[in-house]
Design a protein around this motif. Structure first.
Motif, PDB file in Angstrom:
ATOM      1  N   LEU A  23       0.840  -1.200   0.000  1.00  0.00           N
ATOM      2  CA  LEU A  23       0.000   0.000   0.000  1.00  0.00           C
ATOM      3  C   LEU A  23       0.876   1.251   0.000  1.00  0.00           C
ATOM      4  CD1 LEU A  23      -2.873   1.159   0.158  1.00  0.00           C
ATOM      5  CD2 LEU A  23      -2.663   1.111   2.643  1.00  0.00           C
ATOM      6  N   ARG A  24       2.003   1.173   0.724  1.00  0.00           N
ATOM      7  CA  ARG A  24       2.914   2.326   0.747  1.00  0.00           C
ATOM      8  C   ARG A  24       3.492   2.563  -0.651  1.00  0.00           C
ATOM      9  NH1 ARG A  24       8.206   1.950   2.183  1.00  0.00           N
ATOM     10  NH2 ARG A  24       7.772   0.181   3.552  1.00  0.00           N
ATOM     11  N   TYR A  25       3.837   1.471  -1.356  1.00  0.00           N
ATOM     12  CA  TYR A  25       4.384   1.631  -2.706  1.00  0.00           C
ATOM     13  C   TYR A  25       3.345   2.195  -3.662  1.00  0.00           C
ATOM     14  CZ  TYR A  25       8.264  -1.340  -1.284  1.00  0.00           C
ATOM     15  OH  TYR A  25       9.348  -1.869  -0.643  1.00  0.00           O
ATOM     16  N   PHE A  26       2.163   1.610  -3.654  1.00  0.00           N
ATOM     17  CA  PHE A  26       1.201   1.913  -4.722  1.00  0.00           C
ATOM     18  C   PHE A  26       0.164   2.959  -4.323  1.00  0.00           C
ATOM     19  CE2 PHE A  26       2.530  -2.533  -5.635  1.00  0.00           C
ATOM     20  CZ  PHE A  26       3.271  -2.227  -6.754  1.00  0.00           C
ATOM     21  N   ALA A  32      -2.746  -2.682  -4.421  1.00  0.00           N
ATOM     22  CA  ALA A  32      -2.001  -3.431  -3.396  1.00  0.00           C
ATOM     23  C   ALA A  32      -2.594  -4.828  -3.223  1.00  0.00           C
ATOM     24  CB  ALA A  32      -2.030  -2.673  -2.067  1.00  0.00           C
ATOM     25  N   GLU A  33      -3.909  -4.913  -3.237  1.00  0.00           N
ATOM     26  CA  GLU A  33      -4.553  -6.220  -3.077  1.00  0.00           C
ATOM     27  C   GLU A  33      -4.237  -7.146  -4.248  1.00  0.00           C
ATOM     28  OE1 GLU A  33      -8.807  -5.513  -2.127  1.00  0.00           O
ATOM     29  OE2 GLU A  33      -8.451  -7.169  -0.725  1.00  0.00           O
ATOM     30  N   GLU A  34      -4.309  -6.576  -5.456  1.00  0.00           N
ATOM     31  CA  GLU A  34      -3.978  -7.392  -6.638  1.00  0.00           C
ATOM     32  C   GLU A  34      -2.555  -7.898  -6.553  1.00  0.00           C
ATOM     33  OE1 GLU A  34      -4.787  -4.957 -10.094  1.00  0.00           O
ATOM     34  OE2 GLU A  34      -6.874  -4.769  -9.423  1.00  0.00           O
ATOM     35  N   ALA A  35      -1.634  -7.003  -6.155  1.00  0.00           N
ATOM     36  CA  ALA A  35      -0.225  -7.388  -6.055  1.00  0.00           C
ATOM     37  C   ALA A  35      -0.056  -8.500  -5.019  1.00  0.00           C
ATOM     38  CB  ALA A  35       0.619  -6.171  -5.684  1.00  0.00           C
ATOM     39  N   PHE A  36      -0.771  -8.369  -3.902  1.00  0.00           N
ATOM     40  CA  PHE A  36      -0.670  -9.390  -2.859  1.00  0.00           C
ATOM     41  C   PHE A  36      -1.190 -10.735  -3.376  1.00  0.00           C
ATOM     42  CE2 PHE A  36      -2.329 -11.722   0.825  1.00  0.00           C
ATOM     43  CZ  PHE A  36      -1.171 -11.818   1.578  1.00  0.00           C
ATOM     44  N   GLN A  37      -2.337 -10.693  -4.052  1.00  0.00           N
ATOM     45  CA  GLN A  37      -2.904 -11.921  -4.615  1.00  0.00           C
ATOM     46  C   GLN A  37      -1.909 -12.604  -5.544  1.00  0.00           C
ATOM     47  OE1 GLN A  37      -5.362 -13.422  -3.635  1.00  0.00           O
ATOM     48  NE2 GLN A  37      -6.232 -11.794  -2.381  1.00  0.00           N
ATOM     49  N   GLU A  38      -1.311 -11.802  -6.408  1.00  0.00           N
ATOM     50  CA  GLU A  38      -0.357 -12.341  -7.370  1.00  0.00           C
ATOM     51  C   GLU A  38       0.832 -12.978  -6.641  1.00  0.00           C
ATOM     52  OE1 GLU A  38      -0.811 -12.699 -10.555  1.00  0.00           O
ATOM     53  OE2 GLU A  38       1.184 -13.585 -10.814  1.00  0.00           O
ATOM     54  N   ALA A  39       1.337 -12.279  -5.621  1.00  0.00           N
ATOM     55  CA  ALA A  39       2.479 -12.809  -4.860  1.00  0.00           C
ATOM     56  C   ALA A  39       2.101 -14.135  -4.197  1.00  0.00           C
ATOM     57  CB  ALA A  39       2.938 -11.787  -3.821  1.00  0.00           C
ATOM     58  N   CYS A  40       0.864 -14.227  -3.698  1.00  0.00           N
ATOM     59  CA  CYS A  40       0.427 -15.462  -3.048  1.00  0.00           C
ATOM     60  C   CYS A  40       0.360 -16.614  -4.052  1.00  0.00           C
ATOM     61  CB  CYS A  40      -0.942 -15.278  -2.403  1.00  0.00           C
ATOM     62  SG  CYS A  40      -0.883 -14.256  -0.935  1.00  0.00           S
ATOM     63  N   LEU A  41      -0.175 -16.307  -5.235  1.00  0.00           N
ATOM     64  CA  LEU A  41      -0.249 -17.336  -6.277  1.00  0.00           C
ATOM     65  C   LEU A  41       1.136 -17.866  -6.604  1.00  0.00           C
ATOM     66  CD1 LEU A  41      -2.904 -15.886  -8.760  1.00  0.00           C
ATOM     67  CD2 LEU A  41      -3.123 -17.880  -7.255  1.00  0.00           C
ATOM     68  N   ARG A 133     -11.582  -7.695   5.545  1.00  0.00           N
ATOM     69  CA  ARG A 133     -11.223  -7.956   4.151  1.00  0.00           C
ATOM     70  C   ARG A 133      -9.769  -7.557   3.890  1.00  0.00           C
ATOM     71  NH1 ARG A 133     -10.078 -10.361   1.269  1.00  0.00           N
ATOM     72  NH2 ARG A 133      -9.837 -10.184  -0.956  1.00  0.00           N
ATOM     73  N   ILE A 134      -9.400  -6.335   4.257  1.00  0.00           N
ATOM     74  CA  ILE A 134      -8.101  -5.774   3.873  1.00  0.00           C
ATOM     75  C   ILE A 134      -6.966  -6.278   4.766  1.00  0.00           C
ATOM     76  CG2 ILE A 134      -6.774  -3.637   3.670  1.00  0.00           C
ATOM     77  CD1 ILE A 134      -8.873  -3.860   1.565  1.00  0.00           C
ATOM     78  N   VAL A 135      -7.152  -6.238   6.074  1.00  0.00           N
ATOM     79  CA  VAL A 135      -6.056  -6.584   6.985  1.00  0.00           C
ATOM     80  C   VAL A 135      -6.001  -8.094   7.206  1.00  0.00           C
ATOM     81  CG1 VAL A 135      -4.997  -6.135   9.220  1.00  0.00           C
ATOM     82  CG2 VAL A 135      -6.400  -4.370   8.146  1.00  0.00           C
ATOM     83  N   SER A 136      -7.164  -8.686   7.466  1.00  0.00           N
ATOM     84  CA  SER A 136      -7.162 -10.108   7.792  1.00  0.00           C
ATOM     85  C   SER A 136      -7.207 -10.996   6.558  1.00  0.00           C
ATOM     86  CB  SER A 136      -8.366 -10.444   8.684  1.00  0.00           C
ATOM     87  OG  SER A 136      -8.385  -9.598   9.804  1.00  0.00           O
ATOM     88  N   GLY A 137      -7.746 -10.445   5.443  1.00  0.00           N
ATOM     89  CA  GLY A 137      -7.789 -11.235   4.227  1.00  0.00           C
ATOM     90  C   GLY A 137      -8.888 -12.275   4.210  1.00  0.00           C
ATOM     91  N   LEU A 138      -9.919 -12.113   5.052  1.00  0.00           N
ATOM     92  CA  LEU A 138     -11.060 -13.028   4.973  1.00  0.00           C
ATOM     93  C   LEU A 138     -11.772 -12.818   3.639  1.00  0.00           C
ATOM     94  CD1 LEU A 138     -10.538 -13.443   7.977  1.00  0.00           C
ATOM     95  CD2 LEU A 138     -12.966 -13.159   8.403  1.00  0.00           C
ATOM     96  N   SER A 139     -12.363 -13.875   3.110  1.00  0.00           N
ATOM     97  CA  SER A 139     -13.086 -13.733   1.850  1.00  0.00           C
ATOM     98  C   SER A 139     -14.408 -13.033   2.112  1.00  0.00           C
ATOM     99  CB  SER A 139     -13.345 -15.110   1.230  1.00  0.00           C
ATOM    100  OG  SER A 139     -14.286 -15.801   2.007  1.00  0.00           O
TER     101      SER A 139
END
Lengths: 413, 128
Positions: A23-26, A32-41, A133-139
């Motif tokens: 989030l700080r970068y973008f 930020a969420e998309e980037a995190f998802q991609e990193a997780c994949l 949603r944002i911090v915990s990442g629950l669906s």
């Protein structure tokens, strides 16, 4: 634990730090969420083959940032993505990267991520949903089921909340001391909201909502690790641990509320109590009392009593007095009245709550307490009127049936 | 020889375990430990309360200062330990390996000697 389970747990625990940094970068939640998802994949693909990285959070931040930058470039210039193999260099740069990430940034990253979710414009339920949603990442589905609403409604709620915080422009520079303290207080309140969202549930709802309590405790532990010398955060964590420790004893087999004094105390969770008491102790040393610490101290007195009759009600009434001074509220006065009833008697307690009648006339618990006090004083007809009012205001079947029992006892007596 | 088996893991990860995962780890370890109990070679098993409950006393010049938090901010934390009696290091390693099975936890084996037996009652209330 299976490998996949291990990876999932690691991703969950790294999420706040990684999301905070992205989030700080973008400076954009969705990106930020998309980037995190991609990193997780990519982690799911890479870790089982190459083994887990030494510093999973650093790995995810690095990979997530690069993936998002790639997608920005691709969008703008239509250039090809780098080969997957480019990631194999990661291990070498990881140590250096971890060092750079280990500096002071990450505390404020996580705090900012949490703080964004508690914008004052957001109603409490939206703050909680957004944080989950944002911090915990629950669906969205998990959050929807915790709130007992359908998925679509929750999706809309979260989207609305995101739009609102995006317009809020939370500053990205490292906060000053005063601002940091303000953020901490707002985040603490939001975490306690999550906890109460899970804790206030009753009856058949409990199984789906108890995880919210666990999540709030996890977030408070994380916050305290980042800010280890904050007595109010110690108090908050202690308060939640001590309350959550009673979960197994709070409802009977039919889902009815079991009063504190009737609970089977052997069902209380000793390890949570141990941790809670240790934190209350630690917080007290700072001699900077605050509302969470006082509430935790009250919960601690209950936790320390092996039997209800060993409860130090006098001390509890004094603590409620302190809390009243910090946060004047008729509900706190009502709670103090219960402690006064136990330590001094029904007369003194009734005197304390009569002036609250106007402000609390719509509050279930007020009429329940008033009924119990009147009953104790032998004023049974008045007690019955209070109990009837309480039933008409009950929000859950469990609350209503609890009062009905009182009325039955009146009838029997 | 007496050994301490020190368990290190990332506390954030352990705190993120679901109750089922936590229970599964404890059940698996419990089965391994039971053999040591039956053999009369098991000392206490200690689970440390999370580091957020820790307090550290350090020297600062001539003064003692009390700090909130654990001794060292590290990636992995000391989360608990076992005291066991083993014939030799080989046996301790074999035992630790079985205890560790399927976990990302790191075990450190430290031979130890009992300095004072202590006077705490034999059955301190266990809080698993």
């Amino acid at each position: 634990m299976s490998e996949i389970a291990w990876i999932e747990t690691t991703l969950t625990s790294a999420r706040p730090q990684v999301m905070g940094a992205l989030l700080r970068y973008f400076r954009d939640l969705d990106r930020a969420e998309e980037a995190f998802q991609e990193a997780c994949l990519r982690a799911m693909k890479s870790w089982p083959v190459k083994g887990p990285p030494r510093d999973p959070a650093a790995w995810l931040i690095f990979v997530g940032r690069n993936a998002a930058l790639d997608s920005v470039r691709r969008d703008s210039r239509n250039t090809a993505l780098p080969e997957e193999a480019a990631l194999s260099d990661l291990e070498d740069v990881e140590a250096d990267m971890a060092e750079r990430l280990d500096d002071a940034h990450y505390r404020d990253d996580i705090l900012r991520l949490m703080f964004i979710c508690c914008h004052p414009d957001l109603p409490a339920t939206q703050q909680v949903a957004l944080a989950l949603r944002i911090v915990s990442g629950l669906s969205v589905r998990e959050i929807a089921s915790a709130f007992l609403v359908n998925e679509k409604a929750m999706e809309q709620r979260i989207t609305r909340a995101k739009r609102r915080v995006t317009g809020a422009n939370v500053p990205f520079a490292a906060p000053g001391a005063v601002e940091r303290a303000e953020r901490l207080a707002a985040v603490a309140a939001m975490i306690y909201l999550i906890f109460n969202e899970g804790y206030s549930a009753s009856g058949g709802e409990t199984p789906v909502r108890a995880p919210l309590c666990e999540e709030a405790i996890r977030l408070a532990r994380l916050l305290l690790r980042l800010f280890p010398a904050e007595p109010e955060i110690m108090g908050l964590l202690a308060l939640m641990l001590l309350q959550h420790a009673r979960t197994a004893a709070r409802l009977d087999a039919e889902g009815n509320i079991v009063l504190l004094e009737d609970q089977d105390r052997t069902l209380w969770n000793r390890s949570k109590i141990t941790e809670g008491l240790a934190l209350v102790d630690k917080a007290m040393r700072h001699r900077e009392p605050g509302p969470y610490q006082v509430q935790a101290a009250i919960a601690a007195l209950h936790a320390r009593a092996a039997k209800p009759e060993e409860t130090d009600w006098h001390e509890i009434s004094l603590l409620y007095r302190t809390l009243e001074r910090m946060q004047p509220s008729p509900v706190i006065t009502l709670n103090r009245a219960v402690a006064v009833f136990k330590s001094e008697g029904a007369d003194a307690a009734l005197e304390l709550i009569e002036p609250l009648a106007d402000r609390l006339s719509g509050y279930f618990y007020f009429h329940g307490v008033r009924g119990a006090l009147l009953k104790e004083l032998g004023r049974e007809a008045e007690a019955r009127i209070s109990f009837d009012k309480a039933i008409s205001l009950a929000r859950t079947p469990a609350e209503a049936s609890h009062i009905r029992e009182h009325i039955d006892r009146l009838a029997a007596g | 020889m007496l050994y301490a088996l020190l368990c290190y893991h990332d506390e954030d990860v352990v705190n993120s375990w679901s109750k089922e995962e936590d229970d599964a780890v404890l059940a698996k370890r419990g089965r391994v430990i039971q053999e040591k109990i039956d053999a009369g070679e098991m000392g206490p098993a200690i689970r440390l309360v999370p580091t957020s409950a820790a307090t550290t006393i350090r020297a600062s010049g001539d003064e003692q200062i009390v700090l909130d938090g654990p001794f060292a901010e590290t990636k992995e934390q000391l989360l608990g330990f076992y005291i066991i009696d083993c014939e030799n290091l080989e046996e301790a390693i074999a035992f630790a390996k079985r205890l560790k099975e399927g976990e990302a936890t790191t075990f450190e084996i430290r031979p130890l000697r009992i300095f004072k037996k202590g006077v705490l009652p034999e059955k301190i209330e266990a809080t698993p």
